[in-house]
Design an enzyme around this catalytic site. Structure first.
Site, PDB file in Angstrom:
ATOM      1  N   THR A   1      17.617   7.352  27.860  1.00 44.00           N
ATOM      2  CA  THR A   1      18.467   6.679  28.827  1.00 44.00           C
ATOM      3  C   THR A   1      19.388   5.734  28.084  1.00 44.00           C
ATOM      4  OG1 THR A   1      18.373   5.498  30.918  1.00 44.00           O
ATOM      5  CG2 THR A   1      16.883   4.727  29.208  1.00 44.00           C
TER       6      THR A   1
ATOM      7  N   LYS B   1      15.036   1.438  35.751  1.00 42.89           N
ATOM      8  CA  LYS B   1      14.348   1.209  34.480  1.00 42.89           C
ATOM      9  C   LYS B   1      14.444  -0.252  34.046  1.00 42.89           C
ATOM     10  CE  LYS B   1      15.956   5.804  33.571  1.00 42.89           C
ATOM     11  NZ  LYS B   1      16.988   6.571  32.906  1.00 42.89           N
TER      12      LYS B   1
ATOM     13  N   GLY C   1      14.109  -3.863  30.146  1.00 43.90           N
ATOM     14  CA  GLY C   1      14.484  -2.482  30.405  1.00 43.90           C
ATOM     15  C   GLY C   1      13.778  -1.590  29.407  1.00 43.90           C
TER      16      GLY C   1
ATOM     17  N   SER D   1      19.333   6.980  24.471  1.00 47.68           N
ATOM     18  CA  SER D   1      20.252   8.021  23.995  1.00 47.68           C
ATOM     19  C   SER D   1      21.696   7.549  23.935  1.00 47.68           C
ATOM     20  CB  SER D   1      20.168   9.242  24.902  1.00 47.68           C
ATOM     21  OG  SER D   1      18.892   9.792  24.850  1.00 47.68           O
TER      22      SER D   1
ATOM     23  N   CYS E   1      27.635  10.095  26.611  1.00 52.00           N
ATOM     24  CA  CYS E   1      26.249  10.565  26.464  1.00 52.00           C
ATOM     25  C   CYS E   1      25.832  11.385  27.679  1.00 52.00           C
ATOM     26  CB  CYS E   1      25.308   9.365  26.306  1.00 52.00           C
ATOM     27  SG  CYS E   1      23.569   9.836  26.202  1.00 52.00           S
TER      28      CYS E   1
ATOM     29  N   THR F   1      23.061   9.962  30.116  1.00 53.91           N
ATOM     30  CA  THR F   1      23.347   8.682  30.768  1.00 53.91           C
ATOM     31  C   THR F   1      24.261   8.938  31.960  1.00 53.91           C
ATOM     32  OG1 THR F   1      23.195   7.546  28.641  1.00 53.91           O
ATOM     33  CG2 THR F   1      24.349   6.386  30.394  1.00 53.91           C
TER      34      THR F   1
END
Length: 176
Positions: free
Chosen positions: A6, A38, A50, A129, A164, A167
């Site tokens: 994430t 998250k 997070g 990520s 990404c 995301t």
């Protein structure tokens, strides 16, 4: 199947600490959920956390961090170091696959199962990520604009979500 991570980003500027996490959960080549949360506030809302990685593992680590915060009366550095020591040495915790970012009004840390408790030189920190994309954008905005911490986080998360594939633009944002 390998799960993907994430993007979690935290920025502190002008007395405000802002953290954001995207909502995408990916398994293999599929998006399984787009609206996951998250990000959590801990210790009576004085600490924001997070996680990137396994959801169950991230939530378990957040609970452990909150226990450490309570034990050490809200001292984030001490709680983070104690969690990292436990994480590295405990047989159960060693198997957890997540990375935490925790911040309060004065400090921010990346905490990992390798025993890392990393405080950045500048008040910008990211993981996951899309973490490098978000952090790069945030550092550029932090150094070269008068944007607020929240504006920097929002613009940086938008950039990361455009680059990404793990995301998305469904963010949870918390501010201290």
């Amino acid at each position: 199947m390998k799960s993907r991570s994430t993007t979690i980003l935290v920025v502190r500027k002008d007395g405000k600490t802002v953290i954001a996490g995207d909502g995408q959960i990916t398994l293999g080549h599929s998006v399984m959920k787009a609206t996951a949360n998250k990000i959590r506030k801990l210790h009576d809302g004085k600490v924001v956390v997070g996680f990137a990685g396994s959801a169950a593992d991230g939530l378990a680590l957040m609970e452990r961090l909150e226990e450490k915060l309570n034990k050490h009366r809200g001292n984030l550095l001490r709680a983070a170091v104690e969690l990292a020591k436990d994480w590295r040495t405990d047989r159960y915790l060693r198997r957890l696959e997540a990375v935490l970012i925790a911040a309060d009004k004065e400090k921010m840390f990346l905490i990992s199962g390798n025993g890392d408790v990393i405080e950045p030189d500048e008040p910008v920190l990211a993981t996951g990520s899309g973490g490098d994309f978000a952090r790069s954008a945030a550092l550029a905005l932090y150094r070269n604009t008068d944007l607020s911490a929240r504006e920097i986080v929002e613009k940086s998360m938008a950039i990361a979500s455009q680059i990404c594939i793990y995301t998305n633009e469904n963010w949870t944002i918390e501010e201290l």
